[in-house]
Design a protein around this motif. Structure first.
Motif, PDB file in Angstrom:
ATOM      1  N   SER A   6      41.897  68.570  62.319  1.00  0.00           N
ATOM      2  CA  SER A   6      42.146  67.568  61.282  1.00  0.00           C
ATOM      3  C   SER A   6      43.613  67.137  61.275  1.00  0.00           C
ATOM      4  O   SER A   6      43.912  65.948  61.185  1.00  0.00           O
ATOM      5  CB  SER A   6      41.710  68.090  59.916  1.00  0.00           C
ATOM      6  OG  SER A   6      42.339  69.293  59.620  1.00  0.00           O
ATOM      7  N   GLN A  10      44.619  63.290  62.159  1.00  0.00           N
ATOM      8  CA  GLN A  10      45.341  62.472  61.182  1.00  0.00           C
ATOM      9  C   GLN A  10      46.528  61.796  61.853  1.00  0.00           C
ATOM     10  O   GLN A  10      46.815  60.633  61.635  1.00  0.00           O
ATOM     11  CB  GLN A  10      45.869  63.343  60.036  1.00  0.00           C
ATOM     12  CG  GLN A  10      44.852  63.565  58.940  1.00  0.00           C
ATOM     13  CD  GLN A  10      45.253  64.694  58.005  1.00  0.00           C
ATOM     14  OE1 GLN A  10      46.395  65.163  58.033  1.00  0.00           O
ATOM     15  NE2 GLN A  10      44.327  65.129  57.190  1.00  0.00           N
ATOM     16  N   ASP A  31      36.021  59.508  58.914  1.00  0.00           N
ATOM     17  CA  ASP A  31      36.442  60.870  58.620  1.00  0.00           C
ATOM     18  C   ASP A  31      37.102  61.424  59.871  1.00  0.00           C
ATOM     19  O   ASP A  31      37.360  60.693  60.819  1.00  0.00           O
ATOM     20  CB  ASP A  31      35.239  61.726  58.194  1.00  0.00           C
ATOM     21  CG  ASP A  31      34.102  61.630  59.208  1.00  0.00           C
ATOM     22  OD1 ASP A  31      34.394  61.427  60.394  1.00  0.00           O
ATOM     23  OD2 ASP A  31      32.945  61.752  58.796  1.00  0.00           O
ATOM     24  N   LYS A  33      35.758  63.497  61.945  1.00  0.00           N
ATOM     25  CA  LYS A  33      34.743  64.098  62.801  1.00  0.00           C
ATOM     26  C   LYS A  33      34.212  63.095  63.820  1.00  0.00           C
ATOM     27  O   LYS A  33      33.881  63.454  64.923  1.00  0.00           O
ATOM     28  CB  LYS A  33      33.558  64.598  61.962  1.00  0.00           C
ATOM     29  CG  LYS A  33      33.917  65.762  61.088  1.00  0.00           C
ATOM     30  CD  LYS A  33      32.648  66.398  60.525  1.00  0.00           C
ATOM     31  CE  LYS A  33      32.980  67.471  59.509  1.00  0.00           C
ATOM     32  NZ  LYS A  33      32.874  66.983  58.134  1.00  0.00           N
ATOM     33  N   TRP A  35      34.675  59.008  65.323  1.00  0.00           N
ATOM     34  CA  TRP A  35      35.338  57.704  65.336  1.00  0.00           C
ATOM     35  C   TRP A  35      34.590  56.782  66.290  1.00  0.00           C
ATOM     36  O   TRP A  35      33.938  57.226  67.218  1.00  0.00           O
ATOM     37  CB  TRP A  35      36.783  57.818  65.853  1.00  0.00           C
ATOM     38  CG  TRP A  35      37.701  58.591  64.996  1.00  0.00           C
ATOM     39  CD1 TRP A  35      37.383  59.256  63.836  1.00  0.00           C
ATOM     40  CD2 TRP A  35      39.092  58.825  65.234  1.00  0.00           C
ATOM     41  NE1 TRP A  35      38.504  59.871  63.351  1.00  0.00           N
ATOM     42  CE2 TRP A  35      39.549  59.630  64.165  1.00  0.00           C
ATOM     43  CE3 TRP A  35      39.990  58.428  66.228  1.00  0.00           C
ATOM     44  CZ2 TRP A  35      40.883  60.033  64.078  1.00  0.00           C
ATOM     45  CZ3 TRP A  35      41.304  58.842  66.147  1.00  0.00           C
ATOM     46  CH2 TRP A  35      41.751  59.625  65.075  1.00  0.00           C
TER      47      TRP A  35
END
Lengths: 154, 293
Positions: A6, A10, A31, A33, A35
């Protein structure tokens, strides 16, 4: 550890929202998880520059130590590109996407660039040998398939 | 008495695994009363107390455990101590405990058991402590300049702390279940982070010269996690990575991430020059806040 993917995603997202090379664009990253990215090929008559192809990235919590799962998605205005290493169900046979060929210094952008250049250098509008059989019978996740890289030059 | 204590410890461990931390703490306490010379009883109780947010109790247990184990390796006690200290807002102490834990798993004594995940976990925690320390120092500096932003930030911080303390109290009084308390805490922390980010953005827009976010120089950032490094090691081709992340990569593939040449842990060398540069960065009186940790 759960946090690794994560944090890293980000940061990748911030970079991606800034600049991307021509022909590559972010579609959605709801999110950390999954894309979706769009790519188009600029100078190969097999793939008109106006045609876009949709890629789906799925990340495990161990990304980037583990490779993301990357497949082409079919949609009303998105086809699966014809390529001897791309099955008609969207599964891509590319060494850097399997656990042997992956390296954690790759990222979403570099994977897109690799796939884009794999399309750009292609000269054969055809599916991999045994495509129909594979698409009908395959129930495995792409990362669990042992592809034979019969043609390392493409 | 020692075998009675062991039996109670087992029961405590079982309760802990089931997520019943109150019961676990109780079993460990009974075990301590039977036989109080086993450092593991205290580290286990400290862990249960961390889950129950009884920070002071956890600190005491860790110190007791360290006192018993003397010079022997006891990385768990240092790690739990660091967690409790950070929650009690002592980032300096927490960092020093976390670093001791990290050093101990990096060079384990021959007979000690370490889990393969320890290095990665501790390394991440060292980073967390460094960031906390950095943030405190940054606020201190601004506060001395009578800065409005620091005052707002402090207020947010105090409010957050007050809310967290309230949850801890309710949890200990039994008014709140563990799951609920955890969710509340997450909510408070997310809220705090959002408000703080908003505050910093507003100030950055209003007065860019003083509040512009600072970028961490690329050469101090690990290419795998994109986090700033604190213990960089160099591969044979001259590129450096954070020790725990390259170890994690080498567990799956014994290759250099950039060149794919064969690479093993034994080929890695500490990069002292770069480590000094990283330390200097952490110690540089932050002149600006850092975007997006």
């Amino acid at each position: 550890m759960a946090g690794m993917s994560s944090k890293r995603l980000q940061k990748e997202l911030v970079k991606i929202q800034g600049t991307l090379p021509p022909g590559i664009s972010l579609v959605s990253a709801p999110d950390l998880k999954e894309w979706q990215m769009d790519i188009s090929v600029l100078d190969n008559p097999l793939y008109p520059p106006a045609d876009k192809y949709r890629l789906r990235f799925t990340f495990s919590p161990s990304y980037p130590i583990e490779a993301p799962e990357v497949v082409f998605l079919a949609a009303p205005d998105r086809n699966i590109p014809m390529h001897p290493h791309i099955y008609s169900n969207g599964i891509i046979c590319l060494d850097l996407l399997d656990s042997q060929g992956w390296s954690p210094v790759h990222n979403v952008e570099s994977v897109c660039i690799s796939i884009q250049s794999m399309l750009a250098s292609n000269t054969k509008a055809e599916r991999p040998p045994g495509d129909k059989e594979f698409v009908r019978s395959n129930r495995q996740r792409p990362r669990d398939i042992n592809f034979l890289y019969h043609d390392p030059t493409v | 008495m020692a075998h009675l204590a062991d039996a109670l410890k087992e029961q405590g461990n079982k309760a802990f695994k089931n997520g019943d931390f109150l019961e676990a703490e109780d079993f460990y306490t009974q075990a301590v009363q039977k036989f109080s010379r086993n450092p593991l009883l205290f580290t286990n109780r400290a862990n249960a107390r961390l889950k129950l947010q009884r920070w002071e109790g956890a600190v005491n247990d860790c110190l007791k455990s360290l006192e018993i184990s003397g010079k022997a390796q006891n990385h768990k006690a240092y790690y739990f101590l660091a967690q409790a200290q950070l929650s009690l807002h002592h980032p300096n102490e927490a960092l020093s405990s976390a670093l001791t834990a990290y050093e101990q798993v990096r060079n384990p004594a021959p007979t000690t058991k370490t889990s393969p995940k320890d290095l990665e976990t501790f390394s991440a925690f060292v980073l967390k402590c460094k960031k906390a320390k950095f943030a405190v120092r940054d606020r201190e500096r601004l506060r001395r300049q009578g800065d409005l932003r620091a005052e707002f930030e402090n207020t947010l911080e105090l409010n957050k702390q007050r809310d967290l303390d309230e949850v801890s109290r309710d949890l200990q009084a039994g008014d709140l279940g563990q799951v609920e308390a955890y969710e509340r805490n997450q909510e408070i922390l997310t809220n705090f982070e959002n408000k703080r980010a908003e505050l910093l953005t507003v100030f950055a827009l209003a007065d860019p010269s003083h509040h512009k976010p600072r970028e961490i120089p690329d050469h101090l950032v690990d290419m795998i996690t994109f986090e700033p490094m604190h213990d960089p090691v160099m591969t044979i081709n001259g590129h450096s990575y954070e020790r725990s992340t390259i170890y994690e990569h080498l567990k799956r593939s014994k290759t250099d991430p950039l060149t794919r040449e064969p690479l093993t842990i034994d080929d890695l060398r500490p990069n002292f020059g770069l480590k000094a540069a990283c330390d200097e960065f952490w110690d540089s009186g932050a002149s600006d806040w850092i975007i997006d940790w």
